[in-house]
Design a protein around this motif. Sequence first.
Motif, PDB file in Angstrom:
ATOM      1  N   PRO A   1       9.961   9.040 -10.527  1.00  0.00           N
ATOM      2  CA  PRO A   1       9.356  10.367 -10.735  1.00  0.00           C
ATOM      3  C   PRO A   1       8.749  10.964  -9.471  1.00  0.00           C
ATOM      4  O   PRO A   1       8.542  12.180  -9.401  1.00  0.00           O
ATOM      5  CB  PRO A   1       8.275  10.094 -11.785  1.00  0.00           C
ATOM      6  N   THR A   2       8.462  10.116  -8.464  1.00  0.00           N
ATOM      7  CA  THR A   2       7.832  10.608  -7.235  1.00  0.00           C
ATOM      8  C   THR A   2       8.824  10.856  -6.103  1.00  0.00           C
ATOM      9  O   THR A   2       8.413  11.165  -4.979  1.00  0.00           O
ATOM     10  CB  THR A   2       6.758   9.606  -6.772  1.00  0.00           C
ATOM     11  N   LEU A   3      10.124  10.683  -6.368  1.00  0.00           N
ATOM     12  CA  LEU A   3      11.212  11.023  -5.434  1.00  0.00           C
ATOM     13  C   LEU A   3      11.324  10.099  -4.222  1.00  0.00           C
ATOM     14  O   LEU A   3      12.139  10.354  -3.336  1.00  0.00           O
ATOM     15  CB  LEU A   3      11.065  12.484  -4.937  1.00  0.00           C
ATOM     16  N   ASP A   4      10.504   9.048  -4.146  1.00  0.00           N
ATOM     17  CA  ASP A   4      10.538   8.168  -2.973  1.00  0.00           C
ATOM     18  C   ASP A   4      10.930   6.737  -3.318  1.00  0.00           C
ATOM     19  O   ASP A   4      10.709   5.817  -2.539  1.00  0.00           O
ATOM     20  CB  ASP A   4       9.175   8.179  -2.270  1.00  0.00           C
ATOM     21  N   LEU A   5      11.526   6.542  -4.517  1.00  0.00           N
ATOM     22  CA  LEU A   5      11.936   5.215  -4.964  1.00  0.00           C
ATOM     23  C   LEU A   5      13.413   5.254  -5.357  1.00  0.00           C
ATOM     24  O   LEU A   5      13.767   5.217  -6.536  1.00  0.00           O
ATOM     25  CB  LEU A   5      11.085   4.746  -6.153  1.00  0.00           C
ATOM     26  N   PRO A   6      14.324   5.327  -4.394  1.00  0.00           N
ATOM     27  CA  PRO A   6      15.747   5.463  -4.727  1.00  0.00           C
ATOM     28  C   PRO A   6      16.284   4.290  -5.541  1.00  0.00           C
ATOM     29  O   PRO A   6      17.125   4.482  -6.432  1.00  0.00           O
ATOM     30  CB  PRO A   6      16.428   5.542  -3.354  1.00  0.00           C
ATOM     31  N   HIS A   7      15.785   3.066  -5.268  1.00  0.00           N
ATOM     32  CA  HIS A   7      16.262   1.918  -6.025  1.00  0.00           C
ATOM     33  C   HIS A   7      15.738   1.943  -7.465  1.00  0.00           C
ATOM     34  O   HIS A   7      16.406   1.440  -8.382  1.00  0.00           O
ATOM     35  CB  HIS A   7      15.853   0.624  -5.331  1.00  0.00           C
ATOM     36  N   ALA A   8      14.570   2.527  -7.675  1.00  0.00           N
ATOM     37  CA  ALA A   8      14.053   2.677  -9.036  1.00  0.00           C
ATOM     38  C   ALA A   8      14.927   3.639  -9.837  1.00  0.00           C
ATOM     39  O   ALA A   8      15.121   3.472 -11.049  1.00  0.00           O
ATOM     40  CB  ALA A   8      12.609   3.180  -8.999  1.00  0.00           C
ATOM     41  N   GLU A   9      15.474   4.641  -9.146  1.00  0.00           N
ATOM     42  CA  GLU A   9      16.386   5.572  -9.813  1.00  0.00           C
ATOM     43  C   GLU A   9      17.679   4.865 -10.196  1.00  0.00           C
ATOM     44  O   GLU A   9      18.208   5.062 -11.297  1.00  0.00           O
ATOM     45  CB  GLU A   9      16.662   6.755  -8.872  1.00  0.00           C
ATOM     46  N   GLU A  10      18.192   4.015  -9.307  1.00  0.00           N
ATOM     47  CA  GLU A  10      19.387   3.224  -9.630  1.00  0.00           C
ATOM     48  C   GLU A  10      19.090   2.262 -10.780  1.00  0.00           C
ATOM     49  O   GLU A  10      19.933   2.059 -11.666  1.00  0.00           O
ATOM     50  CB  GLU A  10      19.828   2.436  -8.387  1.00  0.00           C
ATOM     51  N   GLU A  11      17.900   1.674 -10.744  1.00  0.00           N
ATOM     52  CA  GLU A  11      17.487   0.771 -11.822  1.00  0.00           C
ATOM     53  C   GLU A  11      17.474   1.498 -13.165  1.00  0.00           C
ATOM     54  O   GLU A  11      17.988   0.988 -14.178  1.00  0.00           O
ATOM     55  CB  GLU A  11      16.092   0.228 -11.514  1.00  0.00           C
ATOM     56  N   ALA A  12      16.913   2.705 -13.191  1.00  0.00           N
ATOM     57  CA  ALA A  12      16.830   3.472 -14.437  1.00  0.00           C
ATOM     58  C   ALA A  12      18.218   3.806 -14.980  1.00  0.00           C
ATOM     59  O   ALA A  12      18.459   3.749 -16.195  1.00  0.00           O
ATOM     60  CB  ALA A  12      16.035   4.756 -14.198  1.00  0.00           C
ATOM     61  N   ALA A  13      19.151   4.145 -14.071  1.00  0.00           N
ATOM     62  CA  ALA A  13      20.521   4.458 -14.504  1.00  0.00           C
ATOM     63  C   ALA A  13      21.178   3.223 -15.120  1.00  0.00           C
ATOM     64  O   ALA A  13      21.846   3.302 -16.170  1.00  0.00           O
ATOM     65  CB  ALA A  13      21.333   4.964 -13.318  1.00  0.00           C
ATOM     66  N   TYR A  14      20.995   2.059 -14.511  1.00  0.00           N
ATOM     67  CA  TYR A  14      21.573   0.818 -15.020  1.00  0.00           C
ATOM     68  C   TYR A  14      20.964   0.466 -16.389  1.00  0.00           C
ATOM     69  O   TYR A  14      21.704   0.131 -17.336  1.00  0.00           O
ATOM     70  CB  TYR A  14      21.307  -0.314 -14.032  1.00  0.00           C
ATOM     71  N   ILE A  15      19.643   0.555 -16.498  1.00  0.00           N
ATOM     72  CA  ILE A  15      18.976   0.202 -17.760  1.00  0.00           C
ATOM     73  C   ILE A  15      19.417   1.140 -18.875  1.00  0.00           C
ATOM     74  O   ILE A  15      19.616   0.718 -20.022  1.00  0.00           O
ATOM     75  CB  ILE A  15      17.434   0.269 -17.597  1.00  0.00           C
ATOM     76  N   THR A  16      19.584   2.418 -18.549  1.00  0.00           N
ATOM     77  CA  THR A  16      20.043   3.392 -19.551  1.00  0.00           C
ATOM     78  C   THR A  16      21.398   2.988 -20.111  1.00  0.00           C
ATOM     79  O   THR A  16      21.627   3.013 -21.328  1.00  0.00           O
ATOM     80  CB  THR A  16      20.125   4.802 -18.929  1.00  0.00           C
ATOM     81  N   ARG A  17      22.334   2.594 -19.229  1.00  0.00           N
ATOM     82  CA  ARG A  17      23.660   2.171 -19.689  1.00  0.00           C
ATOM     83  C   ARG A  17      23.564   0.911 -20.557  1.00  0.00           C
ATOM     84  O   ARG A  17      24.231   0.803 -21.603  1.00  0.00           O
ATOM     85  CB  ARG A  17      24.575   1.912 -18.486  1.00  0.00           C
ATOM     86  N   GLU A  18      22.747  -0.037 -20.140  1.00  0.00           N
ATOM     87  CA  GLU A  18      22.611  -1.286 -20.892  1.00  0.00           C
ATOM     88  C   GLU A  18      22.026  -1.039 -22.287  1.00  0.00           C
ATOM     89  O   GLU A  18      22.510  -1.585 -23.280  1.00  0.00           O
ATOM     90  CB  GLU A  18      21.723  -2.272 -20.123  1.00  0.00           C
ATOM     91  N   LEU A  19      20.987  -0.231 -22.357  1.00  0.00           N
ATOM     92  CA  LEU A  19      20.366   0.051 -23.656  1.00  0.00           C
ATOM     93  C   LEU A  19      21.322   0.815 -24.568  1.00  0.00           C
ATOM     94  O   LEU A  19      21.396   0.550 -25.766  1.00  0.00           O
ATOM     95  CB  LEU A  19      19.067   0.854 -23.461  1.00  0.00           C
ATOM     96  N   ALA A  20      22.049   1.756 -23.990  1.00  0.00           N
ATOM     97  CA  ALA A  20      22.989   2.544 -24.800  1.00  0.00           C
ATOM     98  C   ALA A  20      24.121   1.684 -25.341  1.00  0.00           C
ATOM     99  O   ALA A  20      24.581   1.866 -26.478  1.00  0.00           O
ATOM    100  CB  ALA A  20      23.557   3.693 -23.968  1.00  0.00           C
ATOM    101  N   SER A  21      24.588   0.713 -24.556  1.00  0.00           N
ATOM    102  CA  SER A  21      25.715  -0.117 -25.006  1.00  0.00           C
ATOM    103  C   SER A  21      25.268  -1.244 -25.925  1.00  0.00           C
ATOM    104  O   SER A  21      26.067  -1.747 -26.717  1.00  0.00           O
ATOM    105  CB  SER A  21      26.434  -0.707 -23.781  1.00  0.00           C
ATOM    106  N   SER A  22      23.990  -1.625 -25.841  1.00  0.00           N
ATOM    107  CA  SER A  22      23.530  -2.789 -26.610  1.00  0.00           C
ATOM    108  C   SER A  22      23.110  -2.440 -28.025  1.00  0.00           C
ATOM    109  O   SER A  22      23.528  -3.071 -28.986  1.00  0.00           O
ATOM    110  CB  SER A  22      22.347  -3.466 -25.887  1.00  0.00           C
ATOM    111  N   PHE A  23      22.231  -1.415 -28.135  1.00  0.00           N
ATOM    112  CA  PHE A  23      21.662  -1.232 -29.467  1.00  0.00           C
ATOM    113  C   PHE A  23      21.185   0.179 -29.754  1.00  0.00           C
ATOM    114  O   PHE A  23      21.097   0.598 -30.894  1.00  0.00           O
ATOM    115  CB  PHE A  23      20.470  -2.179 -29.660  1.00  0.00           C
ATOM    116  N   ALA A  24      20.769   0.933 -28.774  1.00  0.00           N
ATOM    117  CA  ALA A  24      20.079   2.201 -29.043  1.00  0.00           C
ATOM    118  C   ALA A  24      21.058   3.293 -29.454  1.00  0.00           C
ATOM    119  O   ALA A  24      22.112   3.458 -28.849  1.00  0.00           O
ATOM    120  CB  ALA A  24      19.304   2.640 -27.808  1.00  0.00           C
ATOM    121  N   HIS A  25      20.682   4.046 -30.481  1.00  0.00           N
ATOM    122  CA  HIS A  25      21.486   5.200 -30.867  1.00  0.00           C
ATOM    123  C   HIS A  25      21.334   6.333 -29.864  1.00  0.00           C
ATOM    124  O   HIS A  25      22.247   7.123 -29.653  1.00  0.00           O
ATOM    125  CB  HIS A  25      21.067   5.690 -32.255  1.00  0.00           C
ATOM    126  N   SER A  26      20.147   6.419 -29.269  1.00  0.00           N
ATOM    127  CA  SER A  26      19.935   7.453 -28.250  1.00  0.00           C
ATOM    128  C   SER A  26      18.983   6.929 -27.182  1.00  0.00           C
ATOM    129  O   SER A  26      18.020   6.230 -27.489  1.00  0.00           O
ATOM    130  CB  SER A  26      19.356   8.730 -28.878  1.00  0.00           C
TER     131      SER A  26
END
Length: 833
Positions: free
Chosen positions: A638-663
Amino acid sequence: MASMGMIRHWVLFHQMVLKVKDNSVEYLVEHFLLGMLFSIQEELEQLREFLASILQEADSGQAWAMYYVALTAVTRDDAASGMRWMQKSLELARAKDLTYLINRAASVLGNWSSLGGVCSNFSDPEKAVAYCIIAKDAAIRMDTDEARWRALWRLGHCLCDSGDFKRANEVKKELHEMAKAASAVEQQVALAYTESLSGSIAGMIGEDDASKKHNGAVIRLLQGFPADLEESGRNFLRLVERISTEGLMAFEDLIAFSMKKPSVRTVMDIQTMLGQARGQLDNEPEALFLNRTREEAEENAAEHLISKEVQRSPAKTAMALVFIATLAHMHRNEHSFEIIESLLEEAQRLAQEYPSILLRVLNEQGRNYACAKDDDNLNKAICKFKEAARKQMELDFGGFSYGRIGYLDDNKRSFRMLQSLLMGGNRMREALIWAERERCRDLLYILRNSARSDAFQRELELEEFDCSEESAWEEIKEVARLSGRDTALLVTSHIFAQQIHTHILYWDSHESKLLHESHGLQLTKPNSVLQMVEKALTTMKSVSWPWNMKFWYKVLIEPFEEFLKLTKPKKLVFITHEGLSMLPFAAIYKTNNEPFLIQQYAISVSPSLRMHKQCIRQQQRQESQRSGTLSALVIGNPTLDLPHAEEEAAYITRELASSFAHSVTRLERQEATKEAALKLIPESHWIHIASHAVVNHEYPNGALILACNNSLTGEEIKEQAGAVKATTVVLSACQTALGRVKSEGVLGFARTFHMLGVPSVVASLWKVDDNSSKVFMQKLYEHLKVLDIGLAMQKAMVEMIETEDEFGLNVFKPDQWAPFVVCGSDQSRCNKF
């Protein structure tokens, strides 16, 4: 005894000096006037009528009469009447716009309503803050600098009591700005107020070294005011001497009077050193009497005891008796036991209506019996400390969390002495029960009173656990049974500075019984635990014994090695206590050639056994009741200075979506606002936040940093959310496992989310670079597909430990994986979600 004519002259004299606006003279006159008012026999209403008749020509007469009566009532130990009359005085003063009296009455009410104030039974930090704001506004209209400094100083203290450290720091900055604008002489006083408030803030958040530094600055700044300052304790040695010569109760009286006449020369310097003096009295009482014979000390104490003021007050008499008993204890001989016993029995009789004094009497009785050392008297000591602990447990603070937390933290001696004596007498089961009774009292109270079902409320029968040893032990067995046969519970207790006790529990399902062993150890005084541990992990060398990880293996694991070989658990749950909560248990190891503890066991932590049970139960309830659309929330960079945190969030989003979450809702960069987060957190079933976080003077319990550098605290989440549906919250941010450390537990994010109904929280103990965090979180979520969160955490850490570069060297150091910890239930899974 003062005559009514003398009182009349002093009342008029006080009113006259009020117009002169000389604070030093006015406070002195008020002090003498209060002494005379205390000595007369009239009922309070009669006294008010007499005072009002003296001041009948003045518009302010009735309001000032009520003010005097309120102060008189408190000196007579009638706090309820004092509060009532002072509130009436303030109400009338505001109606007549009496600026000076508004400031004075509001300041006094703010002090009396604060934690540890003269009227401790009426503590209400929110009211104290409101009164202090009224006093501050009046001080601004008075156009006197010291009144404004004093009002801001008191407001800062009350904000600390209410847990609002952000506003307390803003008040400190305002004080500092006023100090810079003051003249040279006045600047010293204003800076002393600033340093005093800084010392209090640092002390409240556990930064003892910083607190001492600020308090030392106060003393240095005020050395330019010798006449008044020497009388009120300019340096600590003179203050200690005053305690020994005038008696402890006289010192308490001095503090009480100071709170009613808060001049810089007679309050702030004493208030600054009060905690030090009391600590000296508790921990090194011999130092108070080094230059004084027993006969001299007892003579002074006896003079105090027979004084008319003390004889008129059962509370003061009880305190004087306690003081004499303390003196006798300092100079013990073969006759001391009976003398002390007799003194304290009379003190106990007199103190029945004064809970804080009675608590002190019971603790002194316990200490006297413990010093006798024979079995009969040791049992009596245990009974006295139990009685003192039960008195604390019986106090009803209602929904006032800071009162419950603060009171227990200030009076934990009963619980600690009791545990030490029980362990010394090999009564391990009782020691464990009383260790558990001290912990998470406020959190469990809040959970019970927010329970939405009768069944949930029955699980939290706090009174039954407090009152019945058998019920308490059955509940502890139930915690072990619920945890499962592959889990051992290791309960750590930091009893005193140099004493740690550990208990290990394991449910043997084959024989349906609880296996239980205990161990005690003396060690050097802990100091800056987390900083030393982090340094030890970075270098993996012995750093300032006992802070290296091998030492903690020796303390916590080695005593139970045979037990662990016998039971073969897969998981260890550490029930942590105070500073031990800061240890990264995963990185403990026996020798340089042996594996880390995490390579042998999956590891999680909980603040108490009962809280661990509630986390497991809550997870089971959530999973059984869940239906319909399941949602997840992911926040990244959220503070624009953590590029790896942004990559982490994208990866976690894919994992959660494929594992169990409807949204899955992903908030990144500027979208991750405080408002958006507060809207989505209550309704999300799984929450992952990859951002910056801070723990500092302004946010001692931690804050997440979201878009536009807006902070989000646990208190704000609690106020906005009320309850959270999530089974798991993963805080991939720095230091989110930290917070103020109390007997209650760590007052950080994990506690807040547990309070809101979240059974599993992943947090970190220190700062980690965002690339290492990304790697760890990716491994964690990969294993969460098939394992619960405790085992998945173990797998992720082991993989990082075993990752090598082309030269066979470890890629990741322990400080890059060891800070992450599972708080609460370790049984949460993505695929069960």
